[in-house]
Design a protein around this motif. Structure first.
Motif, PDB file in Angstrom:
ATOM      1  N   GLN A  77       0.866  -1.175   0.000  1.00 49.11           N
ATOM      2  CA  GLN A  77       0.000   0.000   0.000  1.00 49.11           C
ATOM      3  C   GLN A  77       0.908   1.232   0.000  1.00 49.11           C
ATOM      4  OE1 GLN A  77      -2.403  -0.100   3.503  1.00 49.11           O
ATOM      5  NE2 GLN A  77      -4.148   0.886   2.549  1.00 49.11           N
ATOM      6  N   HIS A  78       0.489   2.304  -0.610  1.00 48.94           N
ATOM      7  CA  HIS A  78       1.250   3.562  -0.619  1.00 48.94           C
ATOM      8  C   HIS A  78       2.687   3.351  -1.090  1.00 48.94           C
ATOM      9  CE1 HIS A  78      -2.173   4.730   1.718  1.00 48.94           C
ATOM     10  NE2 HIS A  78      -1.784   4.068   2.784  1.00 48.94           N
ATOM     11  N   SER A  79       2.846   2.728  -2.251  1.00 50.20           N
ATOM     12  CA  SER A  79       4.194   2.542  -2.797  1.00 50.20           C
ATOM     13  C   SER A  79       4.813   3.903  -3.111  1.00 50.20           C
ATOM     14  CB  SER A  79       4.133   1.751  -4.104  1.00 50.20           C
ATOM     15  OG  SER A  79       3.549   0.516  -3.891  1.00 50.20           O
ATOM     16  N   VAL A  80       6.100   4.027  -2.834  1.00 53.54           N
ATOM     17  CA  VAL A  80       6.807   5.246  -3.226  1.00 53.54           C
ATOM     18  C   VAL A  80       7.440   4.970  -4.582  1.00 53.54           C
ATOM     19  CG1 VAL A  80       8.642   6.865  -2.616  1.00 53.54           C
ATOM     20  CG2 VAL A  80       7.277   5.781  -0.812  1.00 53.54           C
ATOM     21  N   LEU A  81       7.089   5.800  -5.570  1.00 55.17           N
ATOM     22  CA  LEU A  81       7.577   5.553  -6.924  1.00 55.17           C
ATOM     23  C   LEU A  81       8.921   6.236  -7.140  1.00 55.17           C
ATOM     24  CD1 LEU A  81       4.219   6.097  -8.794  1.00 55.17           C
ATOM     25  CD2 LEU A  81       5.474   3.970  -8.556  1.00 55.17           C
ATOM     26  N   PRO A  82       9.845   5.548  -7.812  1.00 55.52           N
ATOM     27  CA  PRO A  82      11.136   6.181  -8.095  1.00 55.52           C
ATOM     28  C   PRO A  82      10.921   7.435  -8.948  1.00 55.52           C
ATOM     29  CG  PRO A  82      11.132   3.845  -8.690  1.00 55.52           C
ATOM     30  CD  PRO A  82       9.728   4.204  -8.372  1.00 55.52           C
ATOM     31  N   ALA A  83      11.461   8.575  -8.497  1.00 57.70           N
ATOM     32  CA  ALA A  83      11.240   9.845  -9.198  1.00 57.70           C
ATOM     33  C   ALA A  83      11.888   9.810 -10.582  1.00 57.70           C
ATOM     34  CB  ALA A  83      11.826  10.991  -8.376  1.00 57.70           C
ATOM     35  N   GLY A  84      11.236  10.443 -11.541  1.00 54.85           N
ATOM     36  CA  GLY A  84      11.836  10.619 -12.872  1.00 54.85           C
ATOM     37  C   GLY A  84      11.684   9.426 -13.794  1.00 54.85           C
ATOM     38  N   LEU A  85      11.172   8.314 -13.280  1.00 50.32           N
ATOM     39  CA  LEU A  85      11.046   7.109 -14.112  1.00 50.32           C
ATOM     40  C   LEU A  85       9.857   7.247 -15.065  1.00 50.32           C
ATOM     41  CD1 LEU A  85      13.140   5.009 -13.331  1.00 50.32           C
ATOM     42  CD2 LEU A  85      11.330   3.639 -12.336  1.00 50.32           C
ATOM     43  N   LYS A  86       9.982   6.647 -16.240  1.00 49.73           N
ATOM     44  CA  LYS A  86       8.858   6.580 -17.178  1.00 49.73           C
ATOM     45  C   LYS A  86       8.080   5.277 -16.928  1.00 49.73           C
ATOM     46  CE  LYS A  86       9.656  10.071 -20.193  1.00 49.73           C
ATOM     47  NZ  LYS A  86      10.873  10.279 -20.897  1.00 49.73           N
ATOM     48  N   GLY A  87       6.858   5.238 -17.430  1.00 51.71           N
ATOM     49  CA  GLY A  87       5.998   4.072 -17.226  1.00 51.71           C
ATOM     50  C   GLY A  87       6.661   2.762 -17.625  1.00 51.71           C
ATOM     51  N   TYR A  88       7.244   2.732 -18.829  1.00 54.96           N
ATOM     52  CA  TYR A  88       7.824   1.462 -19.295  1.00 54.96           C
ATOM     53  C   TYR A  88       9.039   1.049 -18.454  1.00 54.96           C
ATOM     54  CZ  TYR A  88      11.539   4.076 -21.679  1.00 54.96           C
ATOM     55  OH  TYR A  88      12.612   4.891 -21.937  1.00 54.96           O
ATOM     56  N   GLU A  89       9.747   2.055 -17.888  1.00 56.82           N
ATOM     57  CA  GLU A  89      10.912   1.733 -17.049  1.00 56.82           C
ATOM     58  C   GLU A  89      10.464   1.082 -15.740  1.00 56.82           C
ATOM     59  OE1 GLU A  89      14.192   5.084 -18.213  1.00 56.82           O
ATOM     60  OE2 GLU A  89      12.380   5.797 -17.215  1.00 56.82           O
ATOM     61  N   LEU A  90       9.334   1.535 -15.209  1.00 57.39           N
ATOM     62  CA  LEU A  90       8.797   0.899 -13.993  1.00 57.39           C
ATOM     63  C   LEU A  90       8.409  -0.554 -14.296  1.00 57.39           C
ATOM     64  CD1 LEU A  90       7.825   1.369 -10.997  1.00 57.39           C
ATOM     65  CD2 LEU A  90       5.552   1.577 -11.973  1.00 57.39           C
ATOM     66  N   LEU A  91       7.720  -0.743 -15.418  1.00 57.27           N
ATOM     67  CA  LEU A  91       7.297  -2.110 -15.771  1.00 57.27           C
ATOM     68  C   LEU A  91       8.497  -3.037 -15.928  1.00 57.27           C
ATOM     69  CD1 LEU A  91       4.435  -2.473 -18.332  1.00 57.27           C
ATOM     70  CD2 LEU A  91       4.441  -2.700 -15.870  1.00 57.27           C
ATOM     71  N   ALA A  92       9.551  -2.525 -16.572  1.00 57.49           N
ATOM     72  CA  ALA A  92      10.731  -3.358 -16.817  1.00 57.49           C
ATOM     73  C   ALA A  92      11.354  -3.815 -15.497  1.00 57.49           C
ATOM     74  CB  ALA A  92      11.746  -2.592 -17.653  1.00 57.49           C
ATOM     75  N   LEU A  93      11.171  -3.039 -14.424  1.00 58.98           N
ATOM     76  CA  LEU A  93      11.714  -3.444 -13.113  1.00 58.98           C
ATOM     77  C   LEU A  93      11.054  -4.725 -12.603  1.00 58.98           C
ATOM     78  CD1 LEU A  93      11.914  -0.028 -11.195  1.00 58.98           C
ATOM     79  CD2 LEU A  93      13.807  -1.358 -12.155  1.00 58.98           C
ATOM     80  N   GLY A  94       9.849  -5.005 -13.100  1.00 53.62           N
ATOM     81  CA  GLY A  94       9.144  -6.211 -12.663  1.00 53.62           C
ATOM     82  C   GLY A  94       9.618  -7.467 -13.367  1.00 53.62           C
ATOM     83  N   VAL A  95      10.358  -7.305 -14.454  1.00 52.72           N
ATOM     84  CA  VAL A  95      10.793  -8.483 -15.226  1.00 52.72           C
ATOM     85  C   VAL A  95      12.064  -9.046 -14.605  1.00 52.72           C
ATOM     86  CG1 VAL A  95      11.556  -9.305 -17.489  1.00 52.72           C
ATOM     87  CG2 VAL A  95       9.812  -7.514 -17.328  1.00 52.72           C
ATOM     88  N   GLN A  96      12.037 -10.362 -14.355  1.00 50.25           N
ATOM     89  CA  GLN A  96      13.240 -11.012 -13.815  1.00 50.25           C
ATOM     90  C   GLN A  96      14.162 -11.280 -15.007  1.00 50.25           C
ATOM     91  OE1 GLN A  96      13.377 -12.291 -10.438  1.00 50.25           O
ATOM     92  NE2 GLN A  96      11.261 -12.083  -9.832  1.00 50.25           N
ATOM     93  N   GLY A  97      15.387 -10.776 -14.948  1.00 55.30           N
ATOM     94  CA  GLY A  97      16.335 -10.995 -16.043  1.00 55.30           C
ATOM     95  C   GLY A  97      16.066 -10.042 -17.204  1.00 55.30           C
ATOM     96  N   GLU A  98      16.490 -10.457 -18.415  1.00 50.88           N
ATOM     97  CA  GLU A  98      16.371  -9.550 -19.558  1.00 50.88           C
ATOM     98  C   GLU A  98      14.916  -9.480 -20.047  1.00 50.88           C
ATOM     99  OE1 GLU A  98      17.397 -11.902 -23.508  1.00 50.88           O
ATOM    100  OE2 GLU A  98      19.007 -12.042 -22.015  1.00 50.88           O
ATOM    101  N   VAL A  99      14.615  -8.372 -20.729  1.00 51.10           N
ATOM    102  CA  VAL A  99      13.261  -8.200 -21.254  1.00 51.10           C
ATOM    103  C   VAL A  99      13.167  -8.983 -22.574  1.00 51.10           C
ATOM    104  CG1 VAL A  99      11.504  -6.557 -21.976  1.00 51.10           C
ATOM    105  CG2 VAL A  99      13.073  -5.950 -20.129  1.00 51.10           C
TER     106      VAL A  99
END
Ligand code: ATP
Length: 247
Positions: A77-99
């Motif tokens: 709940q109430h996640s703090v989002l990394p400042a300056g990141l774009k949407g696709y960069e946040l999503l890529a953080l969820g991928v384990q290993g290479e995209v």
């Protein structure tokens, strides 16, 4: 399968014991302060707790951080989002290993459900609360997507529907069911009792830090709602659907 044995977060929740089955969506309900977040955080190994948590038989605290990240994901709940990141960069953080190509396909599937296409190129700080939440849900799901991660076992989400409009609440619940159907143990806290009854395979109800009811959606009776939420409701049943209406 997630097994809790006298799980306790001091002054917050427990002792709670029970089993959360793989392949099912368990929805956690209870009033503000009843211990839902504390239980989810303890089940994820993200807060100091007494008692035991076992993931498919293995004690959670014997797994190192990298293994934990492969086996389970949690939307806090109430996640703090990394400042300056774009949407696709946040999503890529969820991928384990290479995209990989498979990861791109899974992202496309999540995008279609959660309508993320127009959010990818935008800065997170410029998105609305609900738009940010949709990206965070997708990132969390990507981490344990059975299509990408064969070690994935557990998906925990604390109030994933917070801030979402009706369309995206339903899309999220359908996605959670889809992930459960692929064999994950999926547990999410939710405040809408009727959505809990409609989408939950199992319901856990917390009250004052204790598990006071668990089972199928039929455990959500007017008597339980009156005791736990101090709200009077009537039960309407039609064509196998149950609706709890405040009086
Ligand atoms: N970091 C903390 N330190 C001490 N007590 C806490 C902390 N976080 C929550 N609590 C307390 O623990 C109890 C359970 O809180 P918790 O956040 O788990 O409830 P919740 O059911 O998730 O509530 P909500 O529906 O409001 O999100 C509450 O009494 C709360 O005040």
């Amino acid at each position: 399968m997630l097994t809790l044995d006298k799980l306790t977060v001091e002054h917050r929740v427990g002792p709670v014991s029970g089993r959360l089955a793989a392949g099912r969506l368990t929805l956690l309900v209870g009033p503000n302060g009843s211990g839902k977040s504390s239980l989810l955080l303890a089940a994820a190994g993200l807060v100091t707790a007494d008692g035991q948590v076992r993931l498919n038989g293995e004690l959670l605290d014997t797994l190192d951080l990298a293994e934990l990240a492969r086996r389970r994901a949690m939307l806090v709940q109430h996640s703090v989002l990394p400042a300056g990141l774009k949407g696709y960069e946040l999503l890529a953080l969820g991928v384990q290993g290479e995209v990989s190509e498979a990861a791109c396909e899974e992202m496309a599937r999540l995008s279609a459900y959660l309508k993320l296409d127009t959010l990818y190129g935008r800065s997170l700080s410029a998105l609305s609360g609900g738009e940010q939440q949709r990206l965070l849900i997708a990132k969390t799901l990507l981490q344990v997507s059975p299509a990408l991660n064969p070690e994935a076992q557990l998906l925990l989400l604390d109030e994933p529907l917070a801030g979402l409009d009706w369309q995206h609440q339903l899309a999220t619940l359908r996605l959670l069911r889809h992930y459960a159907e692929q064999g994950l143990t999926v547990v999410a806290s939710i405040h809408d009792i009727n959505l809990a009854a409609q989408f939950g395979d199992d319901i856990w109800c917390l009250h004052k830090g204790q598990l006071v009811a668990s089972g199928g959606p039929e455990v959500l009776t007017p008597t339980l709602i009156a005791e736990v939420f101090e709200v009077k409701v009537s039960l309407l049943e039609q064509d196998g659907q149950r609706l709890l209406l405040p009086e």
